[in-house]
Design an enzyme around this catalytic site. Structure first.
Site, PDB file in Angstrom:
ATOM      1  N   TYR A 212       0.878  -1.357   0.035  1.00 15.24           N
ATOM      2  CA  TYR A 212       0.020   0.522  -0.164  1.00 15.24           C
ATOM      3  C   TYR A 212       0.844   1.779   0.141  1.00 15.24           C
ATOM      4  CZ  TYR A 212      -4.536  -1.938   0.452  1.00 15.24           C
ATOM      5  OH  TYR A 212      -5.157  -2.300   0.248  1.00 15.24           O
TER       6      TYR A 212
ATOM      7  N   GLU B  69       2.961 -27.756  16.893  1.00 12.80           N
ATOM      8  CA  GLU B  69       1.986 -27.953  15.830  1.00 12.80           C
ATOM      9  C   GLU B  69       0.833 -27.048  15.757  1.00 12.80           C
ATOM     10  OE1 GLU B  69       0.915 -31.005  12.820  1.00 12.80           O
ATOM     11  OE2 GLU B  69      -0.712 -29.181  11.291  1.00 12.80           O
TER      12      GLU B  69
ATOM     13  N   ASP C 168       1.288 -32.989  13.556  1.00 14.11           N
ATOM     14  CA  ASP C 168       0.002 -34.140  13.478  1.00 14.11           C
ATOM     15  C   ASP C 168       0.679 -35.635  12.674  1.00 14.11           C
ATOM     16  OD1 ASP C 168      -1.461 -32.374  14.788  1.00 14.11           O
ATOM     17  OD2 ASP C 168      -2.376 -31.715  12.285  1.00 14.11           O
TER      18      ASP C 168
END
Lengths: 353, 353
Positions: free
Chosen positions: A96, A189, A241
């Site tokens: 921006y 995680e 996981d």
């Protein structure tokens, strides 16, 4: 601050070269390492992705290069302002901010790419220019860090001060490790597991600095882990996981990623993945879900990936291919809230050490 | 801790009623407020969603109710264990923990629903039982909080200690506000803007406690804001992107959401949205994007929503409908990095106060 001086020097050097070309009535040009996939190679000695020797030239006399040349100049000058004034900016904000200067980026992906070009050109990573993504991970553990950011210079903070964890933002990343009572880093995680390990005082029991990754670790989190690994001599273990995605979170920490191949000092080649492996799913009778097509495709992709060619990793991939099932870290809760703390982690960490 | 005693008492009461039914050779049943949409009403006096008077009975003699009755009993007993042992759990963990007890939930959505039933039945929110979602917001400002969680009891923390912000997790939510030098709470949608307001010492200049929402505020963050509003008498201002989604982030803080209508003490009816409004987009010549169909549909939905029926809100919706454009908070950077700090916020906060 040497970091600051170094950045300013390198950025000034770029400007000087460009001005000198113009003074010699030449079109200024910039030569930078080629970041395209054909120049990203896996260095099996260091066990990480690096750039090859191919270079690319951005030449302002070439009409196709003019725009990206100008964008790169603007990003370099914006970065210099940030460093000089001790300020930071998000990647989005840079996109921006460009409008204020009449610099035109098609979208944020384009400005992100130019920022990576600047990293490549200077060999300095954007965090050192004060440029950060919005997302961040958290950390908790017996580590004392000393801040260098404005308003906090020299202030020391103990990373057990917040029982909810401490955000790994721009200030913490630029802080210096002072001391620790810990013996390892345990990267995790999921947020639920991170909170459980704080609450059950696992950090004390295992002497672990806990890091919540929240999926793929942001680059800044990988930098901080590497810094702690080096300065405080803490080995790194990664607990994710049990699926191809979790395995790859660990792999990126260990061997780096292709799109950060131009950045040095990110990979942690001796970090260890402690699971959840396919073997753990069977051994601990975890509740599972069937892998879907996306999971299975991902396994095939990983099997082709140069980071997974060792016999250990191939065996892990094959085990998942045979099992065709996956399990989350939270799945250990089926054996009671504290099973992961009392049984699984002691098993795995003893084995890993 | 009164919170703890109250929770334990209410949970024990449920158990006693069930046992007493069984001892009287009756099928135990539970009567709880109806949470279906037909019983969620907008109370225009308090300016928030509340439940109506309709009740629903879960009767263990009805074969259709047996499963959810049993699930509710298990969740109640699990919650009691958490409170008794001063432990917390994530919503996801509760879903997995159920398997250890042979309790069957189809998916996490189902266990989340049963947890909401327990809130409804007891009038106590899950945070007080120690049950939290994984995501959290951050806070930064001159507020001192005193922890009540185990291992940190009585410890005070100043929320300017981390220049990267402080996570609003389970420990901070259950902490008590002690004192503040601030005069207001300024809740902010994006992380980039939050970091900028810390770095430019806006918190000092405006006497503001800054809160990073990161999209729709988690319920726990709304609770903390309301607690600070009440205990420390700090008015709340909400600064979001200029689009229907940003407007609705503010509205949920002000008037609550339908799916938390059964939870008391969440809404902050006198909180104020300070923009980015459609008017601001024009006034400050912000770079915009065209609204897509999803944005336009969302505007239509909001126009029908009972929370937007006042003339002020209708006018805001109409202005966006006419403009058909949207702008992010970061868009102010087109006028320079500090425009938002030097110009926009002083304009808006003076106007709002």
């Amino acid at each position: 601050m040497p970091r600051q001086t170094d950045s300013i020097e390198k950025l000034t050097e770029i400007g000087k070269q460009v001005i000198s070309s113009i003074q010699n009535a030449e079109y200024p040009s910039i030569v930078l390492p080629d970041r395209s996939t054909r120049n990203i190679v896996f260095d099996s000695v260091s066990g990480q992705f690096v750039l090859g020797n191919s270079k690319t030239k951005r030449d302002s006399s070439n009409v196709k290069h003019v725009k990206s040349f100008m964008q790169l100049m603007w990003v370099a000058s914006f970065a210099k302002q940030l460093v000089k004034n001790g300020r930071t900016s998000s990647l989005r904000d840079i996109y921006y901010s460009s409008e204020a200067f009449g610099v035109d980026f098609k979208n944020q992906a384009e400005s992100d790419r130019i920022i990576a070009d600047l990293e490549c050109l200077t060999g300095i990573s954007r965090e050192d220019f004060g440029v950060f993504p919005e997302e961040h991970s958290s950390i908790y553990g017996e580590v004392v860090m000393k801040y260098t950011v404005s308003g906090y210079e020299g202030r020391e903070v103990d990373l057990t001060i917040s029982p909810d964890g401490f955000p790994i933002g721009s200030a913490l990343i630029t802080a210096e490790p002072v001391s620790t009572k810990a013996k390892m880093i345990l990267a995790i995680e999921s947020g639920g597991m991170f909170s459980r390990l704080i609450e059950t005082r696992c950090w004390e029991r295992f002497g672990a600095v806990l890091i919540h990754l929240g999926g793929q670790a942001p680059r800044s989190t990988r930098r901080l882990m590497r810094k702690l690994r080096e300065h405080l001599d803490l080995p790194v273990f990664v607990f994710t996981d049990g699926d191809p995605w979790g395995m790859h979170i660990a792999q990126v920490i260990i061997a780096g990623s292709a799109n950060a191949a131009h950045i040095d000092r990110l990979a942690i080649p001796d970090a260890k993945w402690i699971g959840v492996t396919a073997g753990d799913i069977a051994k601990y009778s975890l509740p599972t879900e069937d892998m879907n097509n996306k999971d299975l495709r991902r396994l095939e992709e990983l099997a082709q990936d140069s980071r997974y060619l060792t016999s250990d990793w191939s065996a892990q991939i094959d085990a998942f291919k045979n099992l065709r099932k996956k399990a989350e870290q939270q799945a250990f809760s089926r054996h009671g809230m504290d099973f992961v703390v009392e049984q699984y982690l002691p098993d795995k960490l003893n084995f890993a050490i």
